[in-house]
Design a protein around this motif. Structure first.
Motif, PDB file in Angstrom:
ATOM      1  N   LYS A  55       0.753  -1.150  -0.022  1.00 17.36           N
ATOM      2  CA  LYS A  55      -0.021   0.108   0.236  1.00 17.36           C
ATOM      3  C   LYS A  55       0.662   1.329   0.147  1.00 17.36           C
ATOM      4  N   GLY A  90       2.996  -4.127   9.412  1.00 17.79           N
ATOM      5  CA  GLY A  90       2.994  -2.942  10.496  1.00 17.79           C
ATOM      6  C   GLY A  90       3.893  -1.847  10.188  1.00 17.79           C
ATOM      7  N   THR A 104       3.368   0.959   8.322  1.00 17.02           N
ATOM      8  CA  THR A 104       2.524   1.998   8.541  1.00 17.02           C
ATOM      9  C   THR A 104       1.425   1.771   9.422  1.00 17.02           C
TER      10      THR A 104
HETATM   11  N1  LIG Z   1       8.592  -7.578  -5.803  1.00 19.73           N
HETATM   12  C1  LIG Z   1       7.696  -6.703  -5.403  1.00 19.73           C
HETATM   13  N2  LIG Z   1       7.717  -6.374  -4.307  1.00 19.73           N
HETATM   14  C2  LIG Z   1       6.689  -5.437  -3.823  1.00 19.73           C
HETATM   15  C3  LIG Z   1       5.547  -5.008  -4.712  1.00 19.73           C
HETATM   16  N3  LIG Z   1       5.015  -4.187  -4.132  1.00 19.73           N
HETATM   17  C4  LIG Z   1       5.488  -4.007  -2.920  1.00 19.73           C
HETATM   18  N4  LIG Z   1       6.528  -4.407  -2.626  1.00 19.73           N
HETATM   19  C5  LIG Z   1       7.465  -4.647  -1.388  1.00 19.73           C
HETATM   20  O1  LIG Z   1       6.738  -5.194  -0.358  1.00 19.73           O
HETATM   21  C6  LIG Z   1       7.223  -4.502   0.820  1.00 19.73           C
HETATM   22  C7  LIG Z   1       5.868  -3.946   1.414  1.00 19.73           C
HETATM   23  O2  LIG Z   1       5.347  -3.044   0.793  1.00 19.73           O
HETATM   24  P1  LIG Z   1       4.631  -1.580   1.950  1.00 19.73           P
HETATM   25  O3  LIG Z   1       4.390  -0.743   0.822  1.00 19.73           O
HETATM   26  O4  LIG Z   1       5.471  -1.514   3.039  1.00 19.73           O
HETATM   27  O5  LIG Z   1       3.253  -2.349   2.370  1.00 19.73           O
HETATM   28  P2  LIG Z   1       2.252  -1.875   3.094  1.00 19.73           P
HETATM   29  O6  LIG Z   1       1.127  -2.541   2.578  1.00 19.73           O
HETATM   30  O7  LIG Z   1       2.098  -0.370   3.184  1.00 19.73           O
HETATM   31  O8  LIG Z   1       2.717  -2.530   4.597  1.00 19.73           O
HETATM   32  P3  LIG Z   1       2.122  -2.039   6.049  1.00 19.73           P
HETATM   33  O9  LIG Z   1       2.262  -0.509   6.013  1.00 19.73           O
HETATM   34  O10 LIG Z   1       2.799  -2.754   7.055  1.00 19.73           O
HETATM   35  O11 LIG Z   1       0.435  -2.313   6.227  1.00 19.73           O
HETATM   36  C8  LIG Z   1       8.212  -3.470   0.452  1.00 19.73           C
HETATM   37  O12 LIG Z   1       9.410  -4.215   0.815  1.00 19.73           O
HETATM   38  C9  LIG Z   1       8.011  -3.265  -0.944  1.00 19.73           C
HETATM   39  O13 LIG Z   1       9.250  -2.786  -1.621  1.00 19.73           O
HETATM   40  C10 LIG Z   1       5.423  -5.729  -6.053  1.00 19.73           C
HETATM   41  O14 LIG Z   1       4.832  -5.574  -6.700  1.00 19.73           O
HETATM   42  N5  LIG Z   1       6.409  -6.602  -6.195  1.00 19.73           N
END
Ligand SMILES: Nc1nc2c(ncn2[C@@H]2O[C@H](COP(=O)(O)OP(=O)(O)OP(=O)(O)O)[C@@H](O)[C@H]2O)c(=O)[nH]1
Ligand SMILES: [Mg+2]
Length: 591
Positions: A31, A50, A52
Motif C-alpha cells: 500500500k 505494521g 504504516t
Molecule cells: N517484488 C515486489 N515487491 C513489492 C511489490 N509491492 C510492494 N513490494 C515490496 O513489499 C514490501 C511491503 O510494501 P509496503 O508498501 O511497505 O506494504 P504496506 O502494505 O504499506 O505494509 P504495512 O504498512 O505494513 O501495512 C516492500 O518491501 C515493498 O518494496 C511488488 O509488486 N513486487
C-alpha cells in the motif's frame, strides 16, 4: 509527508475531509508503495507487517479532479481490536468516495477475506492485484477476469515497485467514481456480501480455488533459505553472521568514509572557508568566538553532525533498510520469539528494538503495532534505557577507536547485562499480558532499487531535518554558554559528580548538558581529548545509559503520558551516573 499520531483530535480533522480515497489491504501488501508513487509523497515501505502504524495522506489527481489518498494501516480484519483496525474502521465510516483495495497475489485467500469484509460497507472499490512479479516467479496464475466477476468490481494486475498497472488502476477508479454506485452492499439491500467470519472465510477460499492455479514451481531455494533463517540450529549462526557483517560494514565503512571524505571536506574546506570569511569581517571577540571559536557554530556545527555522525547514520540505514526490504527481520523475530516471550515481548518486537539502534523515535512509534500495552511499554523502556542510537554509536566509535577497540568488549558486556536485567524487570513488573506471536512471514525479496533508494533518501532527509535541526540549536546554545562563561559555571558546580565520582574531565559536563537535547552530544565534546582507557569506558557507559534525546521524551509523552516520560528521564539519568561511577571507582582501585 504528513504522518499522524492516532489521536482523536487529529484524526477527526482528516476524517471530515471531502473526496477521500482509501488505500486499504492486509499488512505488507504494498500500500505504501502505491501511496508514494500515486501522490509523489514520502512514505516508508518495508517488507514486514505494521510499517504504516498510523495513516498518511496525500493529494492525487484523477481526470483533473483532486482527491485525498489515505494510506490506511494494514489490517487482516475489521474487528477493531487493535489501533490499526480502529483507524481503518474510522476511515471507512467517514464517507470516502472509493477504496483501492490492494490484494497480495501470493496470498490471495487472506487478502480476499478482508476484501469481502470491506464489501459490506458499500463503498465503490477497485482491486489492485499486486505482487504479480513474485506470484509469476512462484508459479501462481490468477484468472483476473473471473476474479473481477466474482467480486463484481474491477481488478487490475499491478507490480507496485515497477509502477506497473497504475494507469489502468486509476482509470478503473475514475470509472467507478462516475458510476458511484453501491457494489454488493448488504446495507443497500442487495444482500450479496458474505456475513460473519466463517462465511467470509469460506467464500474467500472458494473464490481462491476458482481463480488461482499453481503449477508448483515454487522457488525451492528460497523456501530452503527461509527455513534456514528460522530454524534455531542454522538461524542463530546466520543471525550472528549477518550481525557481524552489518557491524563490520557500519563501523569499518563509517570510519573509512569519515577519514577519506567527510573529515577532509569539513576540516579542509568548509570550516576554513567560514573561518576566513569571519576573521576578515568580524573583529576578535565574543561574536567571532561564537561563530568560529572552540564551540563555534560554524566549526562544531559542521564537525559534529557531518564529519562525526553522518557517515555512521548513512551506513546504518544502508544496511538496515536492505535487511528490512529483503524480509529478514520478521524471520529474526520468529527465531527469537521463544526467548523474547520470557521478557514480556513477542518476537516481532525485535524489529522495533533493531530500529532503536538507528533512532528511538520510529522505534517507539512502531510499537503501536504491538498487540498489548504491556509490550509497548517494555519495548519503549528498553529502547530508551539500554539501546544507543546510531548517532550516539558513531560518536562512541570515534571516542573508543582513539584508544582501543578492546574497550568495546566491557562496554558491550555491561550493556548486554543491563539489557537483560531491564527486560526481565520490565517484563515482570509492568502490568498486563503479552499475546502469543502472530507474525506474517513475508516473501524473501531482492530489494527494488528505486523503492530502496527512496527509503534511504527519506531517512536521510529525516535525519538532516529532525536530528540535525535540534543539534544545530544545541550547538548555538553551547557556543553562547561557552562565551558567556556559563559552561564553566556548570562545570564547576558539577565537578564533584563529573570529575570526582565519574573521573571524567571538565568537558564531560558540557556533554551532559548538551546531551539533554541530543544523545550523541553527551559524548561529542570528549572526542579528540586525550582520555585514559578507564575514562573512555566510563564516558561510554554514562552516554549509553544517559537521557534519550529531548524529542524522544516528546514522543513518549504523546504516545503514553508525561508521567512515563518523566519516569524514564529520572531512571535513565540516575542509572547512568550510578553505573558509570561504580565502574570508575572499581577501575581506579583495580588499576
Ligand atoms: N517484488 C515486489 N515487491 C513489492 C511489490 N509491492 C510492494 N513490494 C515490496 O513489499 C514490501 C511491503 O510494501 P509496503 O508498501 O511497505 O506494504 P504496506 O502494505 O504499506 O505494509 P504495512 O504498512 O505494513 O501495512 C516492500 O518491501 C515493498 O518494496 C511488488 O509488486 N513486487
Ligand atoms: Mg505501509
Amino acid at each position: 509527508m504528513s504522518c499522524h499520531d492516532i489521536n482523536e483530535k487529529e484524526i477527526k480533522k482528516h476524517l471530515s475531509q471531502k473526496n477521500k480515497i482509501l488505500l486499504m489491504g492486509n499488512p505488507n501488501v504494498g500500500k505504501s508503495v502505491f501511496f508514494s508513487r500515486m501522490t509523489g509523497m514520502d512514505a516508508i515501505s518495508s517488507n514486514y507487517s505494521g510499517t504504516t502504524v498510523s495513516y498518511t495522506q496525500g493529494d492525487m489527481k484523477l481526470s483533473d479532479k483532486g482527491y485525498t489518498l489515505i494510506d490506511v494501516p494494514g489490517v487482516f480484519s475489521l474487528k477493531s481490536t487493535s489501533e490499526a483496525e480502529d483507524v481503518a474502521e474510522k476511515f471507512l465510516s467517514s464517507e470516502p468516495e472509493a477504496i483501492i483495495c490492494v490484494l497480495d497475489a501470493t496470498n490471495l485467500q487472506r487478502s480476499l477475506e478482508l476484501a469481502l469484509e470491506l464489501k459490506s460497507y458499500g463503498i465503490p472499490t477497485a482491486y489492485a492485484l499486486n505482487f504479480l512479479d513474485v506470484a509469476k516467479r512462484e508459479g501462481i496464475e490468477i484468472n483476473v477476469g473471473m476474479l473481477s466477476k466474482l467480486l463484481d468490481s474491477p481488478v487490475v494486475e499491478t507490480i507496485a515497485v515497477k509502477s506497473s498497472g497504475f494507469e489502468e488502476l486509476k482509470e478503473a477508479v475514475v470509472e467507478l467514481l462516475k458510476k458511484a454506485e453501491c457494489r454488493g452492499c448488504e446495507k443497500s439491500g442487495c444482500g450479496s456480501c458474505p456475513k460473519g467470519r466463517e462465511e467470509i472465510y469460506d467464500t474467500a477460499r472458494e473464490i481462491t480455488k476458482k481463480v488461482r492455479k499453481t503449477n508448483a514451481k515454487a522457488d525451492r531455494n528460497k523456501t530452503r533459505i527461509s527455513d534456514w533463517m528460522i530454524r534455531p540450529s542454522t538461524g542463530v549462526p546466520i543471525a550472528v553472521l549477518i550481525m557481524a557483517l552489518s557491524l563490520g560494514m557500519i563501523v569499518g565503512g563509517g570510519k573509512a568514509l569519515r577519514a577519506v571524505f567527510f573529515l577532509p571536506l569539513v576540516n579542509g574546506i568548509i570550516v576554513p572557508f567560514f573561518k576566513n570569511i569571519f576573521t576578515s569581517i568580524i573583529p576578535e571577540g565574543i561574536i567571532q568566538n561564537v561563530l568560529i571559536g572552540e564551540y563555534g557554530i560554524f566549526v562544531i556545527g559542521f564537525e559534529w553532525p557531518i564529519a562525526l555522525i553522518f557517515p555512521y547514520v548513512f551506513l546504518f540505514y544502508v544496511v538496515f533498510s536492505f535487511l528490512e526490504d529483503m524480509g529478514y527481520l520478521p524471520r529474526l523475530g520468529i527465531l527469537f520469539d521463544n526467548l523474547m516471550s520470557r521478557f514480556g515481548m513477542q518476537g516481532g518486537s525485535i524489529i522495533n528494538i533493531m530500529m532503536g539502534y538507528g533512532c528511538a523515535i520510529p522505534a517507539i512509534i512502531g510499537t503501536r503495532a504491538c498487540t498489548t500495552k504491556k509490550e509497548r511499554l517494555v519495548v519503549t523502556t528498553l529502547v530508551c534505557v539500554t539501546i544507543p542510537c546510531i548517532s550516539q554509536t558513531g560518536a562512541l566509535i570515534e571516542l573508543i577507536s582513539s584508544k582501543s577497540y578492546l574497550i568495546f568488549l566491557p562496554l558491550a558486556l555491561i550493556s548486554l547485562i543491563v539489557f537483560i536485567s531491564v527486560a526481565s524487570l520490565a517484563g515482570r513488573f509492568i502490568n498486563g499480558k503479552v499475546d502469543p506471536m502472530i507474525i506474517q512471514i513475508p516473501n524473501l525479496l531482492i530489494p527494488d532499487k528505486k523503492t530502496y533508494g527512496k527509503k534511504l533518501m527519506i531517512r536521510m532527509k529525516h535525519f538532516l531535518i529532525e536530528a540535525e535541526g535540534p543539534m544545530f540549536f544545541a550547538i548555538v546554545i553551547a557556543a553562547l554558554f561557552k562565551e558567556t562563561g556559563f559552561l564553566d559555571v556548570i562545570a564547576a558546580a558539577s565537578s564533584p559528580l563529573v570529575q570526582g565520582w565519574l573521573g571524567l574531565p571538565q568537558q564531560a559536563a558540557d556533554g551532559l548538558l548538551l546531551g539533554i537535547v541530543r544523545r550523541e552530544m553527551s559524548i561529542a565534546p570528549l572526542v579528540g581529548l586525550n582520555l585514559t582507557s578507564l575514562q573512555v569506558l566510563v564516558a561510554g557507559l554514562v552516554s549509553l545509559f544517559y537521557l534519550p534525546c529531548l524529542s524522544v521524551f516528546g514522543i513518549i509523552a504523546s504516545e503514553f503520558n508525561a508521567k512515563t516520560a518523566a519516569g524514564i528521564a529520572v531512571a535513565t539519568t540516575c542509572f547512568a551516573f550510578l553505573i558509570g561511577g561504580l565502574v570508575n571507582q572499581i577501575g581506579l582501585r583495580l588499576f
